[in-house]
Design a protein around this motif. Structure first.
Motif, PDB file in Angstrom:
ATOM      1  N   ALA A 220      -0.989  39.633  21.011  1.00 43.01           N
ATOM      2  CA  ALA A 220       0.144  38.879  21.573  1.00 43.01           C
ATOM      3  C   ALA A 220       1.388  39.100  20.708  1.00 43.01           C
ATOM      4  O   ALA A 220       2.488  39.336  21.235  1.00 43.01           O
ATOM      5  CB  ALA A 220      -0.219  37.396  21.655  1.00 43.01           C
ATOM      6  N   ALA A 221       1.207  39.045  19.389  1.00 35.71           N
ATOM      7  CA  ALA A 221       2.360  39.227  18.485  1.00 35.71           C
ATOM      8  C   ALA A 221       2.938  40.639  18.614  1.00 35.71           C
ATOM      9  O   ALA A 221       4.156  40.827  18.659  1.00 35.71           O
ATOM     10  CB  ALA A 221       1.926  38.958  17.041  1.00 35.71           C
ATOM     11  N   GLU A 222       2.056  41.636  18.714  1.00 38.16           N
ATOM     12  CA  GLU A 222       2.511  43.030  18.846  1.00 38.16           C
ATOM     13  C   GLU A 222       3.264  43.229  20.175  1.00 38.16           C
ATOM     14  O   GLU A 222       4.285  43.913  20.228  1.00 38.16           O
ATOM     15  CB  GLU A 222       1.300  43.973  18.761  1.00 38.16           C
ATOM     16  N   ALA A 223       2.747  42.618  21.241  1.00 40.06           N
ATOM     17  CA  ALA A 223       3.383  42.763  22.560  1.00 40.06           C
ATOM     18  C   ALA A 223       4.771  42.127  22.560  1.00 40.06           C
ATOM     19  O   ALA A 223       5.724  42.680  23.126  1.00 40.06           O
ATOM     20  CB  ALA A 223       2.493  42.130  23.639  1.00 40.06           C
TER      21      ALA A 223
ATOM     22  N   ALA B  47      -4.180  44.384  12.948  1.00 37.20           N
ATOM     23  CA  ALA B  47      -2.839  44.811  13.390  1.00 37.20           C
ATOM     24  C   ALA B  47      -2.874  46.259  13.878  1.00 37.20           C
ATOM     25  O   ALA B  47      -2.170  46.623  14.829  1.00 37.20           O
ATOM     26  CB  ALA B  47      -1.841  44.667  12.240  1.00 37.20           C
ATOM     27  N   ASP B  48      -3.719  47.106  13.245  1.00 39.70           N
ATOM     28  CA  ASP B  48      -3.828  48.502  13.696  1.00 39.70           C
ATOM     29  C   ASP B  48      -4.542  48.585  15.048  1.00 39.70           C
ATOM     30  O   ASP B  48      -4.191  49.409  15.893  1.00 39.70           O
ATOM     31  CB  ASP B  48      -4.557  49.346  12.638  1.00 39.70           C
ATOM     32  N   VAL B  49      -5.547  47.718  15.252  1.00 38.45           N
ATOM     33  CA  VAL B  49      -6.216  47.666  16.560  1.00 38.45           C
ATOM     34  C   VAL B  49      -5.224  47.194  17.628  1.00 38.45           C
ATOM     35  O   VAL B  49      -5.154  47.755  18.729  1.00 38.45           O
ATOM     36  CB  VAL B  49      -7.438  46.706  16.516  1.00 38.45           C
ATOM     37  N   ALA B  50      -4.442  46.190  17.275  1.00 32.01           N
ATOM     38  CA  ALA B  50      -3.467  45.639  18.237  1.00 32.01           C
ATOM     39  C   ALA B  50      -2.474  46.716  18.678  1.00 32.01           C
ATOM     40  O   ALA B  50      -2.104  46.788  19.863  1.00 32.01           O
ATOM     41  CB  ALA B  50      -2.731  44.454  17.618  1.00 32.01           C
ATOM     42  N   ALA B  51      -2.063  47.568  17.747  1.00 30.24           N
ATOM     43  CA  ALA B  51      -1.105  48.632  18.090  1.00 30.24           C
ATOM     44  C   ALA B  51      -1.733  49.610  19.088  1.00 30.24           C
ATOM     45  O   ALA B  51      -1.079  50.042  20.048  1.00 30.24           O
ATOM     46  CB  ALA B  51      -0.650  49.355  16.826  1.00 30.24           C
TER      47      ALA B  51
END
Ligand code: NAP
Length: 261
Positions: free
Chosen positions: A18-21, A176-180
């Motif tokens: 959600a934060a990355e989006a 965070a790397d998975v989220a990207a």
């Protein structure tokens, strides 16, 4: 900018997605059974929250309405896993298709397709629901998160130890790397109805990682080797949790520990 629905967006991986989006300029809706207070650690500023239950289907229509992309980062353990990963996944993809959602991204685990461990089998069934659906699907299989590997070590805390599964290597990855990678897939990276695998920057033995954890925390606990029984133990000892050919150039375990996580 698209409207992105993150189901399970109050969880560990979901919050990072959600934060990355939001960071990428998308309009983000988070769905889960419980909506967090806006001053809690689960709350991602800028997201809109809706209450929805994958298994009963309650709230799903409101959640998917207007979304272009759905990202499923839900999780469940024990008997609930098969309900959430099969019934829940079916409810979500059918509702999403009815509401004109164009793309779905599922977070899964490396090795889910090659293990008799019941949780992994439930994840493999979830993958099939998505890949067989009418939606343009990307399945992202990630290796163990740094947090998860740490939680394994910390299971030894009651015995004054760090538990270290023998004959096991991990390729831990920062959430965070998975989220990207999930957000790249949400934006169209990868093949339609394809599987994207991603792992952390390095493959290391459980013992070497436990040593790093011990050093970073200044712990006096000793490292207790344990042979993990059952299908999960044999899956890991066979290295089916590793994808060295898909290592990200991201945050390694040592750097993650140093960041105070
Ligand atoms: N741990 C790892 O190392 C690892 C590695 C690769 C992949 N994965 C995958 O990553 C995914 C996310 O794991 P995580 O540790 O981030 O999960 P988590 O922190 O346990 O979060 C689970 C999320 O799912 C929601 N949820 C559970 N049941 C639900 C239901 N019936 N309806 C709607 N939402 C529901 C939870 O919210 P409510 O409870 O409020 O509903 C929460 O938002 C999992 O599918 C896991 O297989 C994990």
């Amino acid at each position: 900018m698209s409207r992105v629905l993150v189901v399970g967006g109050t969880g560990l991986a979901g919050r990072a997605v959600a934060a990355e989006a939001i960071e990428r300029g998308h309009d983000v809706v988070v769905a889960a059974r419980r909506v967090p207070d806006d001053d809690s650690a689960q709350y991602v500023t800028g997201a809109t929250y809706v209450t929805a239950d994958l298994v009963t289907g309650d709230g799903l229509e409101e959640a998917v309405d207007g979304a272009e992309v759905v990202i499923d980062t839900s999780n469940a353990m024990g008997k609930q896993a098969s309900h959430v990963f099969t019934t829940g996944a079916r409810n979500l993809v059918h509702t999403a298709a009815r509401f004109g959602v164009s793309r779905a991204v599922l977070l899964s685990i490396v090795g889910a397709d090659r293990s008799a461990y019941p949780y992994y089998r439930a994840k493999a069934a979830q993958e099939r629901v998505y890949l067989d659906s009418a939606l343009d699907t990307r399945v992202v299989r990630a290796t163990q998160f740094h947090d998860f590997v740490t939680a394994i070590f910390d299971r030894g805390r009651p015995f004054g130890a760090l538990l270290s599964p023998t004959g096991t290597r991990f390729q831990p990855i920062a959430i965070a790397d998975v989220a990207a990678v999930l957000m790249d897939a949400a934006e169209g990276a990868g093949e339609p109805d394809g599987i994207i695998q991603v792992g952390g920057p390095r493959v290391e033995s459980a013992r070497a990682l436990a040593e790093q954890r011990k050093k970073a925390t200044g712990s006096r606990r000793y490292i207790l080797p344990i042979r993990l029984g059952g299908a999960l133990g044999s899956t890991w000892r066979a290295g089916r949790n590793l994808v060295p050919e898909h290592a990200v150039d991201g945050v390694g375990y040592g750097a993650w520990l140093d960041s105070g996580a």
